[in-house]
Design a protein around this motif. Structure first.
Motif, short mmCIF file in Angstrom:
data_model
loop_
_atom_site.label_atom_id
_atom_site.label_comp_id
_atom_site.label_asym_id
_atom_site.label_seq_id
_atom_site.Cartn_x
_atom_site.Cartn_y
_atom_site.Cartn_z
N GLY A 79 0.74 -1.08 0.11
CA GLY A 79 0.04 -0.04 0.03
C GLY A 79 0.93 1.30 0.12
O GLY A 79 0.45 2.24 -0.68
N VAL A 99 -10.68 1.56 0.22
CA VAL A 99 -10.31 0.33 0.19
C VAL A 99 -11.20 -0.81 0.22
O VAL A 99 -11.94 -0.66 1.06
CB VAL A 99 -9.03 0.10 1.34
N TYR A 158 -8.73 1.42 -4.05
CA TYR A 158 -7.70 0.28 -3.97
C TYR A 158 -8.07 -1.09 -3.70
O TYR A 158 -9.09 -1.11 -2.86
CB TYR A 158 -6.36 0.67 -3.23
N THR A 159 -7.90 -2.10 -4.31
CA THR A 159 -8.21 -3.41 -4.12
C THR A 159 -7.08 -4.40 -4.30
O THR A 159 -6.18 -3.98 -4.93
CB THR A 159 -9.54 -3.86 -4.40
N ASN A 217 -5.90 -6.27 2.12
CA ASN A 217 -6.56 -5.08 2.16
C ASN A 217 -6.37 -4.11 3.53
O ASN A 217 -6.27 -2.95 3.37
CB ASN A 217 -8.00 -4.75 1.58
N SER A 244 -4.28 -0.60 3.77
CA SER A 244 -4.78 0.61 4.13
C SER A 244 -3.99 1.38 4.87
O SER A 244 -3.93 2.29 5.34
CB SER A 244 -6.22 0.46 4.83
N LEU A 304 -1.11 2.74 2.98
CA LEU A 304 -1.80 4.01 2.27
C LEU A 304 -1.91 5.17 3.30
O LEU A 304 -1.73 6.13 3.15
CB LEU A 304 -3.19 3.71 1.73
N ILE A 352 -9.10 7.67 5.11
CA ILE A 352 -8.91 6.19 4.60
C ILE A 352 -10.04 5.62 4.87
O ILE A 352 -10.34 5.32 6.41
CB ILE A 352 -7.36 5.42 4.77
N ALA A 360 -11.89 1.74 4.85
CA ALA A 360 -11.69 0.31 4.33
C ALA A 360 -12.87 -0.50 4.62
O ALA A 360 -13.22 -0.58 5.87
CB ALA A 360 -10.49 -0.28 5.17
N ILE A 363 -7.62 5.39 10.51
CA ILE A 363 -8.46 4.83 9.47
C ILE A 363 -9.85 4.21 9.97
O ILE A 363 -10.11 3.93 11.23
CB ILE A 363 -7.82 3.54 8.98
N PHE A 394 -12.50 1.34 9.64
CA PHE A 394 -12.78 0.15 9.17
C PHE A 394 -14.43 -0.20 9.10
O PHE A 394 -14.79 0.02 10.33
CB PHE A 394 -12.00 -0.96 9.64
#
Length: 543
Positions: free
Chosen positions: A58, A381, A404-405, A414, A418, A421, A434, A436, A460, A462
């Motif tokens: 990433g 993501v 992105y994947t 992923n 992340s 990233l 970000i 995800a 991040i 999630f």
């Protein structure tokens, strides 16, 4: 004057190459490399080697520079193989290193020895090597850097016996520069341009290589000059074209017969920056419809060689786009109506509409809410195969470097990606959020990556849609006429509690109002937030 050690010369080389961030999970055979770790370097520790590779991938994609990963001899290298496979198919330049046992013991193959260091990571590695002499280690790093960057970019591997690092060097390493692009053969390019210019109804099929080469703008210009439809190649890991553009026709299906049908009516199609084609599952049929001439531009000789159909040209995708843009004739004919699809670049449509049951949201309602709640510049993501079509229906990708994947389909990339990233966003000062989206099954593959995100204060978000099953596998069971397959249900997972165990904010949410408030708070924090959302289980169609 005392000679520099192999370690000192190697770290000097890495400074000159601007590779001062290392990702890894240390082991006993790596400690001699890492001892007295230089203060101007940064070590991103993960709790599993596969997470180290995913995070480095990433980071390398976001910075467009190689990244270094340090794993533990054969054991750690074996742990990391899934994400090495993904890095290879992502075409990400990584330098993966591992220690090996002391040279004096290698002959007897002691405990924790990599007995076949050059063979173990194959076939997913571009170049694999254990230096014959300690003195060759710095030059091996330089060669690894060159090999990782040169087209097609990808991961390389170095195995270094643990007693090499304190030995005397032969002098400073020689620093070399290499090209990361290859230009098209002008004669072959002119032939392709002529075919496109004379086509009555051409189609462009764009792949991730265009996005990696920062070619969105040139790709748009070529499409508009030819005034033709643009498809995403099947299973593109990063989008090559804005999904909101009026010429965008969506992602191609992932199987032979449906893909061929999708291209019916075109007389010329050109694939740029992707293989011909990614197929899964197997649905028999003709590779391309009658009357279609297929052209292919790739920087990967292996992709060109294995393609079952199509005439190929080796070139960096963006250089070929630039050359075609300057060569093809402008088309002034009326545009044939664009065959748009609501599910964007997803290779298959959404599941049959499911009404909300009690407190459970549908996947589509969840994703539509997230798109409304999250800032416009959010980086998305995705690792939720069961809900892929719903995500792309709700969230059209219209900016480069914003989605992105994984290219491989191998779960567990992923979540750590992340992290890489988010680190790159922090380092660059862009600081884009970000988000995800990871399914409850996929989430288990690299769960320990949450700890790294907490340690580096990466905010991040999630979101885990919890359908309590491997829904995508139930789809394959239907297609393959395989009833009664065990192990496809996932009851009893407590995602929020797992997240809290690693130091994240872990919450469960049932409604969009709750999710909106959680996202608002999460964007102001300096640690990750994991949102567990029960959703209505559905079995997605594969066609």
């Amino acid at each position: 004057m005392k000679a520099k050690t192999i370690r000192e010369v190697t770290f000097d080389l890495l400074r000159k190459l601007e590779l001062t961030t290392l990702f890894g999970n240390p082991g006993s055979t790596e400690e001699t490399f890492l001892k007295n770790f230089p203060k101007d370097f940064r070590y991103i520790q993960t709790l599993h080697e596969s997470s180290a590779v995913g995070a480095a991938d990433g980071y390398a994609q976001a910075t467009r520079k190689p990244a270094i990963v340090n794993v533990h001899t054969s054991a750690g290298l074996s742990n990391s193989m899934s994400n090495i496979m993904t890095a290879a198919q992502n075409k990400t330049p990584l330098i993966i290193t591992a220690g090996n046992q002391t040279r004096e013991m290698l002959l007897m193959e002691p405990w924790l020895t990599n007995v076949s260091p050059a063979e173990l990571p194959k076939p997913w590695i571009k170049w694999s090597y254990e230096p014959v002499r300690a003195e060759d280690v710095p030059a091996a790093f330089m060669r690894a850097y060159a090999m990782a960057l040169q087209p097609p970019a990808g991961p390389v591997f170095l195995s270094i016996p643990l007693d090499d690092w304190d030995k005397e060097s032969l002098g400073d390493a020689v620093v070399r520069t290499v090209s990361s692009q290859i230009a098209p053969d002008p004669t072959r390019l002119a032939e392709f341009a002529k075919i496109l210019s004379e086509a009555k109804n051409p189609a462009l099929i764009y792949g991730a290589g265009i996005a990696r080469g920062q070619g969105w703008d040139i790709g748009i210009q070529l499409a508009e000059k030819l005034n033709c439809h643009v498809f995403s190649a099947p299973a593109s890991e990063v989008p090559p074209f804005p999904e909101t553009h009026p010429l965008y026709a969506g992602g191609l299906p992932f199987a032979i017969e449906p893909l061929s049908k999708k291209l019916t009516g075109y007389d010329v199609a050109i694939v740029i920056g992707a293989p011909i084609f990614r197929y899964y599952p197997y649905v028999a049929g003709e590779y391309i419809p009658q009357g279609l001439q297929l052209l292919h531009i790739t920087d990967d000789p292996n992709e060109a060689g294995k393609a079952p159909v199509g005439d190929s040209l080796l070139s960096s995708p963006v250089l070929a786009l630039e050359a075609l843009l300057n060569t093809v004739k402008k088309c002034d004919s009326p545009l044939v109506e664009v065959p748009t699809q609501s599910h964007g670049m997803s290779p298959h449509p959404t599941a049959l509409s499911a009404k909300q049951k009690g407190e459970r949201l549908s996947a589509l309602a969840l994703f539509e809410g997230l798109r409304a709640f999250m800032p416009e510049n959010t980086v998305l993501v995705e690792e939720s195969p069961s809900n892929l079509a719903e995500l792309h229906t709700a969230w059209a990708i219209d900016k480069p470097d914003s989605f992105y994947t994984f290219a491989s389909g191998s779960l567990g990339w992923n979540l750590p990606a992340s992290i890489g990233l988010a680190l790159a966003e922090k380092d660059s000062g862009r600081n884009r959020p970000i988000l995800a989206i990871i399914g409850d099954g996929s989430f288990q593959y690299s769960l320990q990556g949450l700890w790294t995100a907490v340690q580096h204060q990466l905010p991040i978000i999630f979101v885990v849609p919890r359908n309590e099953e491997y829904a995508i596998l139930k789809s394959f069971a239907e297609l393959e006429n395989s009833p009664g397959v065990p192990g496809l249900d996932l009851p009893g997972l407590d995602i929020a509690s797992l997240a809290k165990g690693y130091g994240c904010i872990g919450v469960k949410a049932d409604t969009l109002d709750e999710i909106r408030e959680i996202c608002k708070d999460a964007l102001s924090r300096s640690i990750p937030t994991v949102i567990e959302v029960p959703i209505i289980p559905t079995t997605p169609p594969l066609m």
